[in-house]
Design an enzyme around this catalytic site. Structure first.
Site, PDB file in Angstrom:
ATOM      1  N   HIS B  53     114.842  33.728  -1.483  1.00 22.92           N
ATOM      2  CA  HIS B  53     114.226  32.891  -2.507  1.00 22.92           C
ATOM      3  C   HIS B  53     115.375  32.244  -3.290  1.00 22.92           C
ATOM      4  O   HIS B  53     116.550  32.480  -2.974  1.00 22.92           O
ATOM      5  CB  HIS B  53     113.366  33.767  -3.424  1.00 22.92           C
ATOM      6  CG  HIS B  53     111.997  34.056  -2.870  1.00 22.92           C
ATOM      7  ND1 HIS B  53     110.983  34.595  -3.632  1.00 22.92           N
ATOM      8  CD2 HIS B  53     111.475  33.843  -1.640  1.00 22.92           C
ATOM      9  CE1 HIS B  53     109.903  34.715  -2.889  1.00 22.92           C
ATOM     10  NE2 HIS B  53     110.158  34.280  -1.680  1.00 22.92           N
ATOM     11  N   GLU B  55     116.500  32.797  -6.416  1.00 22.25           N
ATOM     12  CA  GLU B  55     117.330  33.761  -7.150  1.00 22.25           C
ATOM     13  C   GLU B  55     118.071  34.707  -6.206  1.00 22.25           C
ATOM     14  O   GLU B  55     119.249  35.014  -6.410  1.00 22.25           O
ATOM     15  CB  GLU B  55     116.454  34.579  -8.117  1.00 22.25           C
ATOM     16  CG  GLU B  55     115.687  33.734  -9.137  1.00 22.25           C
ATOM     17  CD  GLU B  55     114.314  33.281  -8.639  1.00 22.25           C
ATOM     18  OE1 GLU B  55     114.161  33.023  -7.413  1.00 22.25           O
ATOM     19  OE2 GLU B  55     113.388  33.199  -9.453  1.00 22.25           O
ATOM     20  N   SER B  80     109.495  30.368 -12.595  1.00 26.15           N
ATOM     21  CA  SER B  80     109.252  31.754 -13.003  1.00 26.15           C
ATOM     22  C   SER B  80     109.427  32.683 -11.798  1.00 26.15           C
ATOM     23  O   SER B  80     108.821  32.460 -10.747  1.00 26.15           O
ATOM     24  CB  SER B  80     107.830  31.843 -13.552  1.00 26.15           C
ATOM     25  OG  SER B  80     107.587  33.101 -14.136  1.00 26.15           O
ATOM     26  N   CYS B  82     109.367  35.433  -8.896  1.00 24.25           N
ATOM     27  CA  CYS B  82     108.389  36.305  -8.247  1.00 24.25           C
ATOM     28  C   CYS B  82     108.792  37.761  -8.469  1.00 24.25           C
ATOM     29  O   CYS B  82     109.861  38.056  -8.997  1.00 24.25           O
ATOM     30  CB  CYS B  82     108.316  35.988  -6.751  1.00 24.25           C
ATOM     31  SG  CYS B  82     109.662  36.736  -5.792  1.00 24.25           S
ATOM     32  N   CYS B  85     112.267  38.721  -6.914  1.00 23.30           N
ATOM     33  CA  CYS B  85     113.420  38.168  -7.637  1.00 23.30           C
ATOM     34  C   CYS B  85     113.536  38.791  -9.029  1.00 23.30           C
ATOM     35  O   CYS B  85     114.642  38.997  -9.536  1.00 23.30           O
ATOM     36  CB  CYS B  85     113.311  36.652  -7.698  1.00 23.30           C
ATOM     37  SG  CYS B  85     113.432  35.917  -6.031  1.00 23.30           S
TER      38      CYS B  85
HETATM   39 ZN    ZN Z   1     111.340  35.170  -5.549  1.00 24.04          ZN
END
Ligand code: ZN
Ligand code: CA
Ligand code: CA
Ligand code: ZN
Lengths: 159, 159
Positions: B53, B55, B80, B82, B85
């Site tokens: 992802h 991050e 924002s 998940c 992350c």
């Molecule tokens: Zn994520």
């Protein structure tokens, strides 16, 4: 495959990791139908990776899957999952996490339960011995892997 | 670099992801001294990845670091985070998460705060427009990325 077979794969992965000189944590993701979706082990040493832990490696090696594939799936892992791997299991809606041991390290078990995931801890001596051996041999690698400067046994939320 | 520069890198990463046909979420990890440790974007489409992802890609691209390197560091992310992350930021003891927007998706912000991490939401219209465009163009890819069969706006714990 049944639980015993799923867990055996995670142990095999941990042992491969140890033989490679890496952090010996392995995982296997098994679908509700007993199909192995993916297996993997921690790759911090082998790949210089900060995110390929046992559980995330098993997820990565499962490839791109629709949400339905994870439904009622079980993540087998040799060690109590860290916060990242805890979150990864929650993200994909995995239903059950079967853990080899949480004596060398206690991760996000309480949060998994809070988010509705079944947690089973086997208290497997073989897993605990392998992690204990690794931590005593390479304490600095282990601390790095859990984002700590010194050994901690638990990163559970204090709240 | 300052906050504005750190955030701009995350937006740049999101835009690169969009141009590649991927999920347009970018991130940048900046140390307490203002040094860029790593940057990255979601690689679900590009690499068939379930764990890269925004991050986590920024963490991965930062390489192996001791825990001290993450101390008082800031994760800039366009969306924002998940649950995975969120957990990754907690694992490494990142101190602050600066979020472009949480209007298209609300992730683990409450849990980050509960675990002592400062959360700043910028409400950036450019980020929101880019995610909104992507979600309308490729809703199935987006649902897959957040482990859902249908669109959800929040995965926060109900508790
Ligand atoms: Zn994520
Ligand atoms: Ca710490
Ligand atoms: Ca779900
Ligand atoms: Zn982990």
């Amino acid at each position: 495959m049944n639980d015993q077979e799923g867990f055996a794969i995670s142990v095999e992965e941990a042992e491969i990791g140890y033989q490679e000189g890496g952090v010996p944590i392995g995982a296997a993701l098994v679908s509700s139908h007993g199909k192995l979706l993916g297996r993997g082990h921690n790759m911090r040493v082998q790949k210089g990776s900060a995110i390929h832990h046992g559980e995330t490696a098993a997820l990565e090696n499962s490839g791109r899957l629709p949400a339905s594939a994870y439904k009622n799936a079980t993540m087998f892992t040799t060690l109590s999952p860290c916060d990242m791997c805890t979150g990864a299991c929650i993200l994909y809606g995995i239903s059950r996490v079967v853990i080899g041991e949480n004596g060398t390290f206690l991760g996000g078990e309480a949060y998994l339960k809070q988010r509705g995931i079944e947690v089973v801890v086997l208290g497997d001596k073989k897993c605990q011995d392998l992690m204990g051996k690794f931590i005593s041999e390479k304490p600095e690698v282990w601390n790095e892997d859990i984002g700590e400067e010194v050994r901690v046994h638990s990163k559970e939320a204090k709240a």
